[in-house]
Design an enzyme around this catalytic site. Structure first.
Site, PDB file in Angstrom:
ATOM      1  N   CYS A   1     -32.826  15.877  33.302  1.00 59.73           N
ATOM      2  CA  CYS A   1     -32.247  16.399  34.528  1.00 59.73           C
ATOM      3  C   CYS A   1     -32.422  17.915  34.524  1.00 59.73           C
ATOM      4  O   CYS A   1     -32.203  18.571  33.505  1.00 59.73           O
ATOM      5  CB  CYS A   1     -30.757  16.038  34.573  1.00 59.73           C
ATOM      6  SG  CYS A   1     -29.827  17.046  35.733  1.00 59.73           S
TER       7      CYS A   1
ATOM      8  N   GLU B   1     -25.779 -14.254  -5.796  1.00 63.48           N
ATOM      9  CA  GLU B   1     -24.794 -13.238  -5.401  1.00 63.48           C
ATOM     10  C   GLU B   1     -25.095 -12.752  -3.981  1.00 63.48           C
ATOM     11  O   GLU B   1     -26.249 -12.735  -3.576  1.00 63.48           O
ATOM     12  CB  GLU B   1     -24.905 -12.013  -6.338  1.00 63.48           C
ATOM     13  CG  GLU B   1     -24.787 -12.369  -7.801  1.00 63.48           C
ATOM     14  CD  GLU B   1     -25.024 -11.164  -8.719  1.00 63.48           C
ATOM     15  OE1 GLU B   1     -25.381 -10.072  -8.217  1.00 63.48           O
ATOM     16  OE2 GLU B   1     -24.856 -11.337  -9.938  1.00 63.48           O
TER      17      GLU B   1
ATOM     18  N   TYR C   1     -22.764  -5.073  -9.959  1.00 62.46           N
ATOM     19  CA  TYR C   1     -23.556  -6.287 -10.169  1.00 62.46           C
ATOM     20  C   TYR C   1     -24.337  -6.293 -11.474  1.00 62.46           C
ATOM     21  O   TYR C   1     -25.070  -7.230 -11.731  1.00 62.46           O
ATOM     22  CB  TYR C   1     -24.482  -6.551  -8.978  1.00 62.46           C
ATOM     23  CG  TYR C   1     -25.348  -5.376  -8.568  1.00 62.46           C
ATOM     24  CD1 TYR C   1     -26.343  -4.903  -9.397  1.00 62.46           C
ATOM     25  CD2 TYR C   1     -25.157  -4.768  -7.333  1.00 62.46           C
ATOM     26  CE1 TYR C   1     -27.131  -3.830  -9.022  1.00 62.46           C
ATOM     27  CE2 TYR C   1     -25.943  -3.700  -6.934  1.00 62.46           C
ATOM     28  CZ  TYR C   1     -26.933  -3.242  -7.795  1.00 62.46           C
ATOM     29  OH  TYR C   1     -27.704  -2.181  -7.412  1.00 62.46           O
TER      30      TYR C   1
ATOM     31  N   TYR D   1       2.202   1.945  -3.356  1.00 62.47           N
ATOM     32  CA  TYR D   1       1.137   2.473  -4.209  1.00 62.47           C
ATOM     33  C   TYR D   1       0.879   3.946  -3.885  1.00 62.47           C
ATOM     34  O   TYR D   1       0.793   4.794  -4.780  1.00 62.47           O
ATOM     35  CB  TYR D   1      -0.147   1.648  -4.014  1.00 62.47           C
ATOM     36  CG  TYR D   1      -1.296   2.167  -4.835  1.00 62.47           C
ATOM     37  CD1 TYR D   1      -1.448   1.797  -6.163  1.00 62.47           C
ATOM     38  CD2 TYR D   1      -2.219   3.074  -4.287  1.00 62.47           C
ATOM     39  CE1 TYR D   1      -2.479   2.289  -6.933  1.00 62.47           C
ATOM     40  CE2 TYR D   1      -3.254   3.580  -5.052  1.00 62.47           C
ATOM     41  CZ  TYR D   1      -3.386   3.180  -6.376  1.00 62.47           C
ATOM     42  OH  TYR D   1      -4.406   3.695  -7.130  1.00 62.47           O
TER      43      TYR D   1
ATOM     44  N   ASP E   1     -25.333  -4.736   1.551  1.00 61.47           N
ATOM     45  CA  ASP E   1     -26.198  -3.773   2.229  1.00 61.47           C
ATOM     46  C   ASP E   1     -25.596  -2.369   2.141  1.00 61.47           C
ATOM     47  O   ASP E   1     -24.920  -1.912   3.052  1.00 61.47           O
ATOM     48  CB  ASP E   1     -26.377  -4.204   3.687  1.00 61.47           C
ATOM     49  CG  ASP E   1     -27.589  -3.549   4.312  1.00 61.47           C
ATOM     50  OD1 ASP E   1     -28.346  -2.890   3.573  1.00 61.47           O
ATOM     51  OD2 ASP E   1     -27.766  -3.699   5.524  1.00 61.47           O
TER      52      ASP E   1
ATOM     53  N   ASP F   1       0.839  -1.204   0.000  1.00 59.41           N
ATOM     54  CA  ASP F   1       0.000   0.000   0.000  1.00 59.41           C
ATOM     55  C   ASP F   1       0.869   1.247   0.000  1.00 59.41           C
ATOM     56  O   ASP F   1       0.561   2.242  -0.662  1.00 59.41           O
ATOM     57  CB  ASP F   1      -0.891   0.034   1.252  1.00 59.41           C
ATOM     58  CG  ASP F   1      -2.011  -0.988   1.166  1.00 59.41           C
ATOM     59  OD1 ASP F   1      -2.015  -1.777   0.191  1.00 59.41           O
ATOM     60  OD2 ASP F   1      -2.852  -1.006   2.085  1.00 59.41           O
TER      61      ASP F   1
ATOM     62  N   CYS G   1     -25.067  20.154  36.079  1.00 54.13           N
ATOM     63  CA  CYS G   1     -24.880  18.702  36.131  1.00 54.13           C
ATOM     64  C   CYS G   1     -23.593  18.328  35.392  1.00 54.13           C
ATOM     65  O   CYS G   1     -23.410  18.698  34.235  1.00 54.13           O
ATOM     66  CB  CYS G   1     -26.078  18.016  35.484  1.00 54.13           C
ATOM     67  SG  CYS G   1     -25.883  16.242  35.318  1.00 54.13           S
TER      68      CYS G   1
ATOM     69  N   CYS H   1     -31.635  12.964  38.966  1.00 54.37           N
ATOM     70  CA  CYS H   1     -30.562  12.673  38.015  1.00 54.37           C
ATOM     71  C   CYS H   1     -29.530  11.755  38.675  1.00 54.37           C
ATOM     72  O   CYS H   1     -29.051  12.058  39.768  1.00 54.37           O
ATOM     73  CB  CYS H   1     -29.910  13.972  37.566  1.00 54.37           C
ATOM     74  SG  CYS H   1     -28.395  13.719  36.628  1.00 54.37           S
TER      75      CYS H   1
ATOM     76  N   LYS I   1     -33.900 -12.884   1.684  1.00 57.12           N
ATOM     77  CA  LYS I   1     -33.433 -12.175   2.882  1.00 57.12           C
ATOM     78  C   LYS I   1     -33.128 -13.179   3.986  1.00 57.12           C
ATOM     79  O   LYS I   1     -33.960 -14.025   4.288  1.00 57.12           O
ATOM     80  CB  LYS I   1     -34.517 -11.206   3.370  1.00 57.12           C
ATOM     81  CG  LYS I   1     -34.721  -9.998   2.461  1.00 57.12           C
ATOM     82  CD  LYS I   1     -33.565  -9.036   2.604  1.00 57.12           C
ATOM     83  CE  LYS I   1     -33.806  -7.698   1.973  1.00 57.12           C
ATOM     84  NZ  LYS I   1     -34.725  -6.820   2.623  1.00 57.12           N
TER      85      LYS I   1
ATOM     86  N   LYS J   1     -26.145 -10.181  -1.327  1.00 60.38           N
ATOM     87  CA  LYS J   1     -26.879  -8.919  -1.419  1.00 60.38           C
ATOM     88  C   LYS J   1     -26.191  -7.919  -0.497  1.00 60.38           C
ATOM     89  O   LYS J   1     -26.308  -7.987   0.720  1.00 60.38           O
ATOM     90  CB  LYS J   1     -28.332  -9.106  -1.018  1.00 60.38           C
ATOM     91  CG  LYS J   1     -29.152  -7.844  -1.232  1.00 60.38           C
ATOM     92  CD  LYS J   1     -30.627  -8.109  -1.045  1.00 60.38           C
ATOM     93  CE  LYS J   1     -31.454  -6.882  -1.355  1.00 60.38           C
ATOM     94  NZ  LYS J   1     -31.109  -5.713  -0.554  1.00 60.38           N
TER      95      LYS J   1
ATOM     96  N   CYS K   1     -26.092  14.044  39.113  1.00 57.53           N
ATOM     97  CA  CYS K   1     -25.942  15.197  40.008  1.00 57.53           C
ATOM     98  C   CYS K   1     -26.990  15.255  41.112  1.00 57.53           C
ATOM     99  O   CYS K   1     -26.923  16.117  41.984  1.00 57.53           O
ATOM    100  CB  CYS K   1     -25.944  16.497  39.212  1.00 57.53           C
ATOM    101  SG  CYS K   1     -27.570  16.941  38.585  1.00 57.53           S
TER     102      CYS K   1
HETATM  103  S1  IVH Z   1     -29.512  -6.601  -8.784  1.00 53.95           S
HETATM  104  C1  IVH Z   1     -33.236  -4.956 -11.170  1.00 53.95           C
HETATM  105  N1  IVH Z   1     -27.597  -7.543  -7.255  1.00 53.95           N
HETATM  106  O1  IVH Z   1     -30.441  -4.432  -3.495  1.00 53.95           O
HETATM  107  C2  IVH Z   1     -32.548  -5.348  -9.941  1.00 53.95           C
HETATM  108  N2  IVH Z   1     -28.901  -5.760  -6.407  1.00 53.95           N
HETATM  109  O2  IVH Z   1     -33.268  -4.543  -2.690  1.00 53.95           O
HETATM  110  C3  IVH Z   1     -31.164  -4.853  -9.905  1.00 53.95           C
HETATM  111  N3  IVH Z   1     -28.240  -4.983  -4.194  1.00 53.95           N
HETATM  112  O3  IVH Z   1     -31.556  -1.781  -5.483  1.00 53.95           O
HETATM  113  C4  IVH Z   1     -30.483  -5.162  -8.627  1.00 53.95           C
HETATM  114  N4  IVH Z   1     -26.569  -6.383  -3.912  1.00 53.95           N
HETATM  115  O4  IVH Z   1     -29.150  -1.675  -4.563  1.00 53.95           O
HETATM  116  C5  IVH Z   1     -28.587  -6.656  -7.365  1.00 53.95           C
HETATM  117  N5  IVH Z   1     -25.862  -8.467  -6.042  1.00 53.95           N
HETATM  118  C6  IVH Z   1     -26.839  -7.581  -6.148  1.00 53.95           C
HETATM  119  C7  IVH Z   1     -27.125  -6.643  -5.120  1.00 53.95           C
HETATM  120  C8  IVH Z   1     -28.180  -5.751  -5.291  1.00 53.95           C
HETATM  121  C9  IVH Z   1     -27.254  -5.385  -3.378  1.00 53.95           C
HETATM  122  C10 IVH Z   1     -29.190  -3.902  -3.868  1.00 53.95           C
HETATM  123  C11 IVH Z   1     -29.487  -2.961  -5.003  1.00 53.95           C
HETATM  124  C12 IVH Z   1     -30.984  -3.023  -5.193  1.00 53.95           C
HETATM  125  C13 IVH Z   1     -31.434  -3.523  -3.858  1.00 53.95           C
HETATM  126  C14 IVH Z   1     -32.801  -4.171  -3.954  1.00 53.95           C
END
Ligand code: IVH
Length: 679
Positions: free
Chosen positions: A427, A116, A226, A39, A120, A36, A432, A409, A315, A118, A412
């Site tokens: 309080c 894939e 994605y 770089y 967050d 790093d 305090c 409190c 989910k 998902k 105090c």
């Molecule tokens: S595909 C038409 N792939 O999840 C659908 N979405 O709850 C295109 N997200 O709006 C989404 N990982 O922001 C896709 N591997 C993944 C994802 C992913 C996270 C998010 C994305 C989407 C939201 C839907």
């Protein structure tokens, strides 16, 4: 003579090629060839030459990545094709039903899926024209998003130039904050007295929507792509996996856990495999996304108005654990608010050890009836802060006493009162120590006077040794005194003193915010600074003239008056002024502030029913961010009823009273309007 002095143009070219090569190795291939530090040295050298020879700057220069011009506000941009959301599956039955619907819609059996993680975070659409990053647009309502290009340029794993140019490329992905960056950020925020972010998603979204891209750069965001939504000039891919491979070839980071599955059973196994890795990942995921791989089949299956039929989000259930409540302690905040907190027998949950959980307020404890000694179920649902979900009543020991809020409190000993119509107990003590501590941390926090180094540890020592009693005392500290405190070398003492000195010149609105006047948040502080112009004028402003200022309501006006009417506070202001703290607005601060560009500003809003894809808390936060107030019941004073699916009786009442009803789509449009700070 160095290579750059002889021929800076040639050196820049070499450096850019090397940087592009190592960037792909590091971020995309996950196989770095240099450290790093090496770089960073390349980037530093390039930046230094570019600074000296601005004529060599290219649109993809890394010099343009960090800091740049602070953007005034975010411009709305229409997406080239809508960014749809995903339908959710919460069980195997849901997933099976989705698969059956897909098979029917496709008119044939599906033999290739991709599973894939998902991620967050928040979705982003990137437009590359002739290989160069042109625009980065947030999801917004799926039709119109916000242009956050300046901020996205600061994300290191997003290349400003693709490794092979095509006339046009749109790549879609998820921007997120790695857990480690999230923890470091929250620690820094806590120690500077700023409220921590609830989860990495909020942190990522907050960081991407900052007006100052220099701050975004420090937030260490990352990305996984994605979908290759569009590519011009070359033959289009036939499958989703081909699209992912193209993304990688272009230098865009794709998640290494994406897997091809050839049957429904393999899909289930793929989902479980990702779930098994969940706690070890350096980023948060809230499920797995299953997609049909064949793009022709995708087109044939089509979409509903909200979701594609060819993909679904499976989910994972929120992770839960059971543990015992060892104690319920009461903490005191800056405004004197008393917050009950459950101290728990440490328990492992979703990759961390949990030993505390906030119980929010008296009503919340009563609603869940949490008692000392109880066994409770705690949960983390994509949130980092665990919540007490419920008490396992069957396991309650006989004689466990109900919790009652203290009447004094705990710090105090002054009387603690809960005013009519409020959920918070406060309080009433004027001096305090807990309030003092929080007031000092708030004063020094980043949105306040931004005094780096004046965090928890130092404030505690200063209070213990009675070196400061209030915020004005901060300006009397010298390096000699500070250097004698524990964990404070000479150098760090000098740094803190320099920071304190620098804070004297902060703009007026920051001082007004830093004083911690109730109801004066960052926005109100700006409004007051721009319309009143100085602390002196504010000190003498009548309640009516304060209330006449746009956006300043009666509560804020009253609170400002109460603050300045107290002789103690007048004296505090006098001492701050004497110390040389700026108490007058600079020229720029006097420019009129553009009003909140929102239909909700100053309005009372009630929510009912479920809004697709938007939780109740999120909807409330959006309304509040746009200057609205969310109330629990419909009355004549209600301005809007936001009605989602299956609205309750509030809908009938709103109709009867002629209150304006807003549906989910209109709500999405109303809340995606931008909130510029200045005209
Ligand atoms: S595909 C038409 N792939 O999840 C659908 N979405 O709850 C295109 N997200 O709006 C989404 N990982 O922001 C896709 N591997 C993944 C994802 C992913 C996270 C998010 C994305 C989407 C939201 C839907």
């Amino acid at each position: 003579m160095t290579a750059s002095k002889k021929d800076p143009g040639a050196r820049v070219k070499v450096l850019r090629e090397q940087i592009a090569h190592h960037r792909t190795k590091y971020y995309v291939d996950d196989a770095p060839e240099i450290t790093d530090a090496e770089y960073d040295a390349l980037e530093r050298e390039l930046r230094a030459i570019e600074a000296e020879h601005p004529e060599l700057l290219a649109p993809d220069s890394s010099s343009l990545r960090v800091g740049g011009e602070p953007s005034e506000a975010f411009v709305n941009v229409r997406h080239r094709t809508p960014l749809l959301s995903l339908d959710n599956a919460y069980s195997e039955d849901d997933l099976r039903a989705w698969n059956e619907r897909l098979t029917r819609a496709a008119g044939r059996s599906v033999d290739r899926y991709v599973v894939e993680p998902k991620i967050d975070g928040l979705s982003i659409a990137l437009w590359y024209r002739n290989g160069l990053l042109e625009r980065a647009v947030t999801r917004g309502d799926g039709i119109v998003g916000e242009d956050v290009t300046a901020n996205v340029r600061t994300i290191r794993s997003i290349p400003p130039r693709l490794s092979s140019p095509a006339p046009f490329v749109e790549a879609r992905g998820e921007i997120f904050m790695p857990r480690a960056s999230f923890q470091a950020l929250n620690e820094a925020r806590r120690s500077s007295g700023e409220p921590p972010f609830a989860n990495p998603r909020n942190a990522a979204s907050g960081s991407l929507r900052l007006l100052d891209s220099g701050i975004t750069a420090s937030r260490k965001l990352d990305v996984f792509f994605y979908a290759l939504a569009e590519i011009e000039g070359v033959f289009p891919p036939n499958t989703h996996t081909e699209g992912l491979a193209r993304l990688e070839a272009l230098g865009l980071r794709v998640n290494p856990l994406n897997a091809i599955c050839r049957s429904y059973d393999e899909v289930m196994a793929g989902i479980e495999a990702i779930r098994g890795l969940r706690d070890q990942l350096d980023y948060e995921i809230d499920g797995a996304v299953v997609k049909a791989d064949d793009l022709e089949l995708q087109r044939h299956a089509g979409s509903t108005s909200k979701f594609p039929r060819w993909a679904v989000a499976y989910k994972y259930p929120a992770e839960q654990a059971q543990t015992r409540v060892l104690d319920i302690v009461v903490q005191v905040g800056r405004t004197g608010a008393l917050t009950p907190v459950a101290e728990l027998a440490p328990v492992a949950l979703a990759g961390t050890t949990v030993s505390r959980a906030t119980l929010h307020n008296e009503d919340e404890v009563a609603r869940k009836d949490v008692r000392v000694g109880d066994t409770v179920v705690i949960e983390k649902a994509g949130e980092i802060i665990p919540q007490v979900m419920r008490v396992v009543v069957e396991r309650r020991a006989k004689g466990a006493a109900k919790f009652s809020m203290p009447t004094v409190c705990p710090v105090c000993g002054s009387q603690a009162v809960r005013e009519e119509g409020e959920v918070v107990t406060r309080c009433t003590g004027v001096s305090c120590p807990a309030k003092r501590r929080e007031a000092l941390l708030h004063f020094a926090s980043r949105p306040g006077m931004d005094i780096q180094g004046l965090g928890d540890a130092l404030v505690d020592q200063l209070l213990d040794k009675e070196l400061v009693l209030d915020v004005a005392d901060v300006y009397r500290l010298d390096a000699g005194t500070l250097a004698e405190l524990s964990r404070m070398g000479k150098k760090s003492a000098e740094n803190v003193v320099a920071e304190i000195a620098a804070s004297k010149a902060r703009p007026l609105h920051r001082l007004l915010f830093a004083l911690g006047i109730r109801h004066v948040g960052e926005r109100a502080a700006r409004v007051l600074a721009s319309s009143v112009g100085s602390v002196d004028a504010l000190k003498n402003a009548a309640h009516e003239s304060l209330e006449a200022i746009p956006e300043i309501g009666p509560k804020t006006a009253a609170s400002v008056r109460t603050f300045f009417d107290q002789p103690r506070n007048r004296e505090l202001i006098r001492r701050l002024t004497q110390a040389g703290v700026r108490t007058e607005a600079a020229e720029e601060e006097l420019a009129p502030i553009r009003p909140l560009d929102s239909a909700f500003a100053g309005k009372t809003v009630v929510l009912t029913g479920t809004l697709p894809g938007v939780s109740r808390e999120e909807a409330k936060a959006r309304v509040e961010a746009l200057g609205g107030r969310v109330s629990g019941s419909v009355s004549k004073k209600t301005d809007f009823l936001i009605a989602g699916d299956e609205p309750g009786a509030k809908m009938d009442r709103a109709m009867a009273l002629g209150v304006r009803v807003v549906g989910p789509e209109e709500f999405a449009r109303m809340t995606t309007a931008t909130i510029p700070d200045r005209a």
